[in-house]
Design an enzyme around this catalytic site. Structure first.
Site, short mmCIF file in Angstrom:
data_model
loop_
_atom_site.label_atom_id
_atom_site.label_comp_id
_atom_site.label_asym_id
_atom_site.label_seq_id
_atom_site.Cartn_x
_atom_site.Cartn_y
_atom_site.Cartn_z
N ASP A 119 0.81 -1.21 0.00
CA ASP A 119 0.00 0.00 0.00
C ASP A 119 0.85 1.27 0.00
O ASP A 119 2.01 1.27 0.42
CB ASP A 119 -0.92 0.03 1.23
CG ASP A 119 -0.15 -0.04 2.53
OD1 ASP A 119 0.72 -0.92 2.64
OD2 ASP A 119 -0.37 0.80 3.42
N GLU A 120 0.22 2.33 -0.48
CA GLU A 120 0.66 3.71 -0.28
C GLU A 120 2.10 4.03 -0.68
O GLU A 120 2.80 4.75 0.03
CB GLU A 120 0.44 4.12 1.19
CG GLU A 120 -1.03 4.17 1.52
CD GLU A 120 -1.31 4.66 2.94
OE1 GLU A 120 -2.31 5.35 3.10
OE2 GLU A 120 -0.55 4.34 3.87
N TYR A 177 -12.37 0.09 9.84
CA TYR A 177 -11.12 0.60 10.43
C TYR A 177 -11.42 1.10 11.84
O TYR A 177 -12.11 2.10 12.03
CB TYR A 177 -10.54 1.73 9.57
CG TYR A 177 -9.56 1.22 8.54
CD1 TYR A 177 -9.68 -0.07 8.03
CD2 TYR A 177 -8.50 2.00 8.10
CE1 TYR A 177 -8.77 -0.55 7.09
CE2 TYR A 177 -7.59 1.52 7.17
CZ TYR A 177 -7.73 0.25 6.67
OH TYR A 177 -6.84 -0.23 5.75
N ASP A 200 -9.57 2.45 13.87
CA ASP A 200 -8.86 3.66 14.31
C ASP A 200 -9.60 4.93 13.91
O ASP A 200 -9.17 6.02 14.25
CB ASP A 200 -7.42 3.70 13.76
CG ASP A 200 -7.36 3.76 12.24
OD1 ASP A 200 -8.20 3.09 11.59
OD2 ASP A 200 -6.49 4.46 11.70
N TRP A 229 -5.25 -0.03 13.31
CA TRP A 229 -4.05 0.77 13.03
C TRP A 229 -3.77 1.63 14.25
O TRP A 229 -4.70 2.19 14.83
CB TRP A 229 -4.30 1.67 11.81
CG TRP A 229 -4.52 0.90 10.55
CD1 TRP A 229 -5.71 0.64 9.94
CD2 TRP A 229 -3.53 0.26 9.74
NE1 TRP A 229 -5.52 -0.10 8.80
CE2 TRP A 229 -4.18 -0.35 8.66
CE3 TRP A 229 -2.14 0.15 9.84
CZ2 TRP A 229 -3.50 -1.06 7.67
CZ3 TRP A 229 -1.47 -0.55 8.85
CH2 TRP A 229 -2.15 -1.14 7.78
N GLU A 246 -1.68 4.48 15.05
CA GLU A 246 -1.10 5.83 15.19
C GLU A 246 -1.70 6.56 16.40
O GLU A 246 -1.02 7.30 17.09
CB GLU A 246 -1.36 6.68 13.94
CG GLU A 246 -0.57 6.27 12.72
CD GLU A 246 -1.35 5.34 11.81
OE1 GLU A 246 -2.17 4.54 12.32
OE2 GLU A 246 -1.14 5.42 10.58
#
Ligand code: TNX
Length: 634
Positions: free
Chosen positions: A443-444, A537, A539, A587, A589
């Site tokens: 990804d990304e 998700y 998060d 996730w 963060e």
């Protein structure tokens, strides 16, 4: 406390607004000749305008400033500065400085206490209730809700015990589920034992080869009988009994079936949950507990996101650098500066191979397959910090950066040693993870990655490749061959299909950017697991209130949305067979503490677990909302 940092966001000038800071010196001595560092997911972009400070450097979410005016800050006095030119406007209180510290001229660091980001001119609103009161349909505590249940309510037995002729294997299984229950709810009473008890009820086991592997039937008569075709189903039958009895003791609205039947099997084969251990390192014990939480909710795949820019967490014997330099962040570690939630101290964390084997064994005992993820080619800043020989020496530093702000963070397909390292990593992982699946990220990658690497440009010329994504596809095809040669199925995020993709046979992709991409991948021939950020998700913020914590790019994601979302909703019938199941993603963060983990993960993980198990016609948001309150916590 000696220093305090306040920060405020003003929505002007549009679109991103202004971010202002005030550092107050609460120590007894003047503060002079220092730098201020902070970690923040709102980032200062290459073009910015700053008053009151000089911006010294940024590395992903790490920022360093010093006062524009060198006059010492006297005790009780403050220094203020403000900046425009941020990557996007923040939308909740944890979106700005999460941690900060002062560094003095002699190199010593002092932690700064940080307040919530304030939204100038707006009083924060108390977040809405996440769940309605809800309403039970039957008085039994059971999540995910079974696909068929017909039972009358009676009093709860004091315990469930093994009937006379229960096999040793089934006794072990009963005790394994009892131990799971005790780990998750240490203050609750035991649910299973081996010998008869006054006021208890006996549990027997039967086989029926016509039931699906993970299916089970429970009949409640004088004795309780759990019928299944395999251990998987038997285990789920026991988890169902443990949940029902647990609920009957935890909440007076719940009872235990006197008579009746539960006939149950999962909706999807892939009922996954992913955990990012790179951004925030979760200890070995915490990972084991997450696995327990998944088992309790009948999830069967643990997707272990072992690497990302912020750190490599899987011990690789051939490359100890990966878990030394690659798993160490700190203010005095120039190659891996502190990231979200870190202070100035050096933080280090990884799992030994024995610890990973222990997670695989623990999960296996609970019916959960562990799939490791090693990110490539993007999200690899930690690899390049640990093994700098993988960098093209003639590629300019800081020549590209993807959405998350890590400069030059993609493994270079034109550096031959890249493949040597990855093959060795796969070989070692294969001795730890028996799963046939290996997730390789994908990804990304920044859309201009490698375009100033002379080695990459020469390779593209030779192979006739145009642009970053054709080169990415060339790289991933080689990785796929490597995995196929090792008998593994390649799993990756949806961008694997970019630039020509990889052969779809034996490839499984996770659709995360939006639901539509899952349908597109299936129409290109890929098998798909649905993990769209907009629903799964965990998060994401749970509402748009300022006081929520979490990410926003696909949010807010309310618990009701996670619950009611139908992943196969728009799939044309001819493509449904390629939709293998659903998965929650954690996730990290924003998961700087265990408390935030619980706040963000529940009740949404239980919502995804029920969406993975329970057929549409048996889903009921109000019933779920009433029942989910008994969820376990990390
Ligand atoms: C996107 S999902 C990412 C992650 C972030 C996540 C935050 C995916 C394949 N990449 O690196 O942690 O968003 O929501």
């Amino acid at each position: 406390m000696t220093y305090f940092l306040e920060n405020t966001w003003l929505p002007t000038p549009a679109p991103e607004g202004t971010w202002s800071f005030t550092l107050t010196n609460l120590s007894d001595a003047p503060l002079a000749d220092f730098k201020l560092s902070l970690t923040s997911i709102t980032r200062i972009m290459p073009t910015y305008d700053l008053t009151g400070a000089t911006f010294l450097r940024r590395y992903a979410n790490f920022h360093e400033f010093e006062p524009a005016d060198a006059t010492p800050i006297a005790p009780g006095e403050s220094w203020s500065f403000e900046v425009t030119g941020i990557n996007r406007s923040p939308f909740h209180r944890n979106d700005a400085a999460k941690t900060a510290w002062i560094t003095l001229a002699d190199g010593t660091h002092t932690i700064v206490q940080v307040g919530d980001l304030m939204h100038a001119g707006e009083a924060p609103v108390r977040p809405r209730e996440r769940l309605p009161e809800g309403k039970l349909t039957l008085p039994f505590a059971l999540l995910p809700w079974p696909n068929q249940i017909d039972a009358t309510a009676g009093a709860a037995p004091v315990i469930l015990y093994a009937a006379d002729d229960v096999s040793v294997a089934d006794k072990r299984l009963m005790l394994a589920i009892d131990a799971l229950h005790t780990r998750l709810f240490p203050t609750a009473q035991t649910v299973f034992q081996l010998t008869p008890a006054l006021g208890g009820r006996a549990v027997n086991f039967a086989e029926d080869g016509s039931l699906p592997t993970e299916g089970y039937r429970i009949t409640f008569e004088d004795q309780i009988t759990v019928t299944s075709s395999a251990t998987e189903g038997r285990r789920y039958g026991l988890i169902a009994l443990a949940q029902i009895l647990h609920g009957a003791y935890a909440d007076p609205d719940y009872k235990f079936p006197a008579t009746g039947t539960i006939d149950d099997a999962p909706r999807y084969d892939w009922r996954g949950c992913h955990l990012d251990v790179s951004r925030h390192f979760w200890s070995h014990d915490e990972v084991l507990r997450v696995v327990d939480m998944l088992a309790w909710q009948k999830l069967n795949k643990f997707h272990w996101h072992l690497t990302d820019d912020e750190g490599w967490r899987a011990e690789i014997l051939a490359y100890p650098e990966l878990t030394q330099a690659g798993a160490t962040r700190g203010a005095d570690v120039p190659a891996m500066l502190p990231q979200l939630g870190d202070g100035s101290e050096t933080k280090h964390g990884f799992y030994t191979q024995d610890q990973m084997r222990a997670v695989v064994a623990h999960a296996g005992d609970l019916g959960i397959e562990v799939m490791p993820e090693i990110e490539m080619p993007g999200h690899s800043a930690c690899v390049l910090a640990a093994l700098p020989q993988l960098v093209d020496p003639d590629e300019p530093a800081n020549s590209y950066y993807p959405v998350q702000g890590y400069f030059n963070n993609a493994l270079n397909p034109a550096v031959p040693e890249t493949f040597t390292v990855l093959e060795t990593v796969f070989d070692e992982l294969a001795t730890i993870f028996p799963s046939k699946y290996i997730h390789i990220g994908g990804d990304e990658v920044a859309s201009n990655a490698w375009m100033t690497s002379p080695l990459a440009l020469a390779l593209m010329e030779k192979e006739g490749l145009k642009g970053t994504f054709e080169l990415q596809s060339w790289f991933l095809r080689k990785i796929k061959e490597t995995l196929t040669a090792r008998g593994k199925i390649m799993v990756g995020w949806n961008e694997i299909a970019h630039g020509g993709g990889v052969p779809p046979e034996g490839t499984l992709l996770m659709a995360w950017e939006n639901p539509q991409v899952g349908i597109e991948l299936a129409s290109q021939g890929y098998d798909v697991v649905m993990t769209p950020g907009q629903a799964y998700y965990l998060d994401m913020v749970q509402s748009d209130d300022w006081l929520e914590n979490g990410a926003g790019w696909a949010g807010p994601v309310t618990p009701e949305q996670s619950y009611t979302y139908e992943a196969e909703g728009d799939f044309p019938p001819e493509l449904r067979g390629q939709m293998r199941g659903v998965q929650a993603c954690i996730w990290c963060e924003h998961f700087t503490t265990r408390q935030w983990f619980n706040d963000l993960v529940f009740p949404r993980l239980s919502a995804v677990a029920e969406a993975a198990w329970t057929q549409t016609e048996n889903k009921d948001w109000q019933r779920f909302a009433r029942q989910v309150r008994l969820h376990p916590e990390l």
